[in-house]
Every structure is written in structure tokens, then in C-alpha cells.
Design a protein around this motif. Sequence first.
Motif, PDB file in Angstrom:
ATOM      1  N   THR A 270       0.657  -0.804   0.412  1.00 50.24           N
ATOM      2  CA  THR A 270       0.058  -0.120  -0.210  1.00 50.24           C
ATOM      3  C   THR A 270       0.576   1.078  -0.307  1.00 50.24           C
ATOM      4  OG1 THR A 270      -1.549  -1.455   1.117  1.00 50.24           O
ATOM      5  CG2 THR A 270      -1.748   1.030   0.624  1.00 50.24           C
ATOM      6  N   LEU A 271       0.261   1.970  -1.105  1.00 52.32           N
ATOM      7  CA  LEU A 271       1.577   3.451  -1.178  1.00 52.32           C
ATOM      8  C   LEU A 271       1.181   4.344  -0.457  1.00 52.32           C
ATOM      9  CD1 LEU A 271       2.257   3.204  -4.942  1.00 52.32           C
ATOM     10  CD2 LEU A 271       4.157   2.645  -2.763  1.00 52.32           C
ATOM     11  N   LEU A 272      -0.693   4.647  -0.194  1.00 52.07           N
ATOM     12  CA  LEU A 272      -1.098   5.383   0.551  1.00 52.07           C
ATOM     13  C   LEU A 272      -2.371   5.522   0.607  1.00 52.07           C
ATOM     14  CD1 LEU A 272      -0.822   9.074  -1.871  1.00 52.07           C
ATOM     15  CD2 LEU A 272       0.166   8.737   0.548  1.00 52.07           C
ATOM     16  N   ARG A 273      -2.772   5.552   1.916  1.00 54.23           N
ATOM     17  CA  ARG A 273      -4.243   5.782   2.409  1.00 54.23           C
ATOM     18  C   ARG A 273      -4.781   6.710   3.034  1.00 54.23           C
ATOM     19  NH1 ARG A 273      -5.528   1.709   7.042  1.00 54.23           N
ATOM     20  NH2 ARG A 273      -7.876   1.529   5.909  1.00 54.23           N
ATOM     21  N   ILE A 274      -5.826   7.930   2.053  1.00 55.26           N
ATOM     22  CA  ILE A 274      -6.910   8.648   2.188  1.00 55.26           C
ATOM     23  C   ILE A 274      -8.371   8.965   2.842  1.00 55.26           C
ATOM     24  CG2 ILE A 274      -6.775  10.847   1.188  1.00 55.26           C
ATOM     25  CD1 ILE A 274      -4.581   9.778  -1.498  1.00 55.26           C
ATOM     26  N   ARG A 275      -8.168   9.535   4.001  1.00 53.64           N
ATOM     27  CA  ARG A 275      -9.272   9.659   4.080  1.00 53.64           C
ATOM     28  C   ARG A 275      -9.775  11.145   3.854  1.00 53.64           C
ATOM     29  NH1 ARG A 275      -7.661  10.290   9.602  1.00 53.64           N
ATOM     30  NH2 ARG A 275      -8.642   8.556   9.901  1.00 53.64           N
TER      31      ARG A 275
END
Length: 475
Positions: free
Chosen positions: A156-161
Amino acid sequence: MIKAKVRLRPIASRINLPTVLKTAILPGDSVERLFIATQAGEIFFIGNGAVRTFLDIRSRILKLGTSSSGYDERGLLGVAFHPQFYYNGLFYLHYSEAGTQGPGALPGGFESFKPNPCDPGTLNLKWVNREAQYDHIDTVEEWMLQSNGQPQRRRTLLRIRRPFLNHNGVNSLNFSPETGKLVLTTGDGGSGYDPFNLSQDDMEIAGKIIEMDVGKPTFIEHPPVVTRFTELPAPIQETLAVMAKGVRNIPGISFQRMYNNQYIKYAGNVGQDLVESIFSFISYKPIPVTRLVQHFLMKSEPDREGFINFGWRGWEGALPTSVITGCPANPALDEKTVAYYDEALLTSARRLQPLVSYFHKDPRPDKFGATALTGVQPYMGNEIPGLTGSVVFTDLARAGQSQTGARGVLAYTRVSADCKLHDFSVMETDYHFGSRSAYYVSLGSNMDQTKLYLGVYGSMNVTDWNQGTVFEIVP
């Protein structure tokens, strides 16, 4: 401009809403295949005339259409194949995660916000309590096609809310042929009028075009869920640079080769109430996220020479962002009040001017009333007379049509290296959709931009399943 005439040749039908159309050569294959990604979470490819499944991640996608009567802008939003995909099998996905549905950042639903220039409170809202007041979480992941032909998630590179269900971008992942980096386009987070002004805030991930260096090894097992660059671990910050800000919602970025390995970059910005816009630029100077964070902590301004700003939310393309209200004395007229006057002044000199603006109301006989820009692609082929070297774009549907008779629009503009404001022309097509609606939802091309593909859907609701058709645009 002379009207180009084209034909639509069906390639695949009865699929879910197609969000991404692009080609790649599978490892061990010798033919460039068309890949079709759907909002529901399927990725197909065309092999020997048949539609075959490459990957199905529907179980990983949050339940679509539940919070807005079937309309949704979440789901599988981006697919990009590594430039060395044929050799390394790497590809990248951007999608809205299952099980992450939240209540939203404002009460009353995503369409409830409208600024009131007479009430400063509506002009300076803050997104507070973000860990509880959000709509969903988007993830950007690296996958690999294994030697047995099965795709597997690698990292996973990014997790954005995200604050609202809309404006998450679409066709949101593309590799730059100039830098070899993965380019992520995020959208301003949604609602209308960018309530929290995320797109102009340097620290917000929303409303940006971001370069990602996927060659750097950042195997962080569970990256934190974030909304701001300051919340990212240092190893992830070091892989990112911001190309542009002031983005409202964007149907991807595309690249047209010029000379000396230079490319014109095209990015569309979906409008609010007045105008749809296509921007173009050649040279640019991205700002590394580590430097943005450093300047933020030191309360100083970074060098912005060569940095791209599309101007939202102060500007809607070529026009200052306006609030439209009806005129009771004359229903045929509208009053347009500049929504964010101070912000329009602040960004007026810094912003990039659009290459093309086309309007929601346009009385000219050879134009059309717009709804929403859904794709921008250069065409470098020779098969369609008069289109070579042009930039083709699609709009969801002509304004003012009934839902049963809705028809999308194909148009194009001529481009020169000056990237100044240009006029556009509408294409004529021969395809008859009968009585059903035909929303033009996506536009794609092959690797050398000599073929164009159009995604069409029969409904505005993602929960009306299997109403999609993919066409090749031919002479």
C-alpha cells in the motif's frame, strides 16, 4: 474549425460503468490489449475478440450508491501499468476501500454546502474531527502479475481519508513518460465549492496532482490513514512531489509528445456551475513534499516558480467562481455573485489560464451546454481525417436533455505550443443509441495515442448494473 465526423464501433457491452480505458502488453504476450476498469471493481481485457477478466476486486470496494440514491463517485478510480509492466508485471490501483463508510464531513449530505458571500462563516469553514467526520478512505496500491498469471497485492502506497463521496478523481493514476513517475490526481474532496478550501492548502492531499516515485522501496506494512502531507511517515514523504494544486475534480492527466522528449501535459478540471476547463502546460517545477512540510513547519513560503496552480476555488476555469441565484422578477435571468472575491484576487496572477473553456450555457449554434468534463486525450493517429495532433475531450451529456434521451458529447481542439486559450469544435457521430440514455463517462487511448476509446453508460446511477458499452472511435 471543420467538424470532424467519426463512427463509434462497439467493442464490449453489458459491463458496469467504465472508469479507465487504456492498453498494455501482458508479460509473454505480443499484442497490445485494451484494458477496461469498471467503477464496481472489475478489470477486463480484450483478448482474441473476447472480454476476459484480468482482476476482480469488487469485494475490496465499498458498497456503492447506498448514500445518494444510486449516484456515486467512489469505487475503482485509477489503474496504471508500470512502464516496464511487460517485464516486471507491476501495476497500480486507486480505489475506495470496503468497510470504510463514514457519516461525511458536514451534516445534510454532500450537496448541502453553498457559500454565502454575506456570511463569512460559510467562507472559512474548517474540516474538524477528521477521524470521525469523513465519508470514506481511498487507497493507492502496488500489485504484481505473478508468473502463474494471477495478480497479487504487493504494498500500500497511500491511504487517504476523504471528506465527501464525490470529487475523488477518475482515471486518477497515470505514468509520466517524461519522468517515469506515477502521477496521482486527487480532486478537492467533494461537496460543492470546496467548503474547506483544501485545494489551495499546501498541506492537504486533496485538490492536487502528485508525482509518486514508486521505484523507492517504502514497504510500510500498514501506512497511516491521512488527509495531510504532514501526517505521512518520512519515507513516504520522500517519494512524493506536488506538480499542481487548485484542482476541483479531474479526469486524469495525459501527455502528448512534442520534441526533444518534451511533452505537453493536459489536465481537465470539472466545473462548478458555469464552465468546464482543460489546462495544458509543458515545463513545470514540482515541489517535493519534504520541502513543503519543512516550509510549513518553519512558517515560510516555498519557491513557487514553475509550480502549477489551476486557481480553484477562487476561479472556475476562466471565470471567478460564482454563486448563482434566480432573479424573481425575471425567471429567464440569473444573478451571479462572485463567491470568493478575496481568493480570486489572491490567485489571479499565480494561476494557469485554461487552454479550453466550454460553458454550461452557450447560445452559439455550433457549441453545446455542458454538464461535466469526463476525459481528455491527445490523438496522434492519421486514420481520422482532420484530428491528427488534436486534443479530444468528452462531456457527460448535453445540458437540458431529459434523462431518457441524454447524450454525451465528443469535441476537440487544435493545439499549439503556446498553450494559449483556444476554441473547440464538436464532433459528429453516426451511432444511434435508440431511446436509452448514453452518458459519455470515460475516454482512453492506446500506448502511442493512435486509437481512441469511449466509455458510455445508460444511467447516472452506478447501481443500475451492466449498462456500459465501450466503443472505439473510428473514421
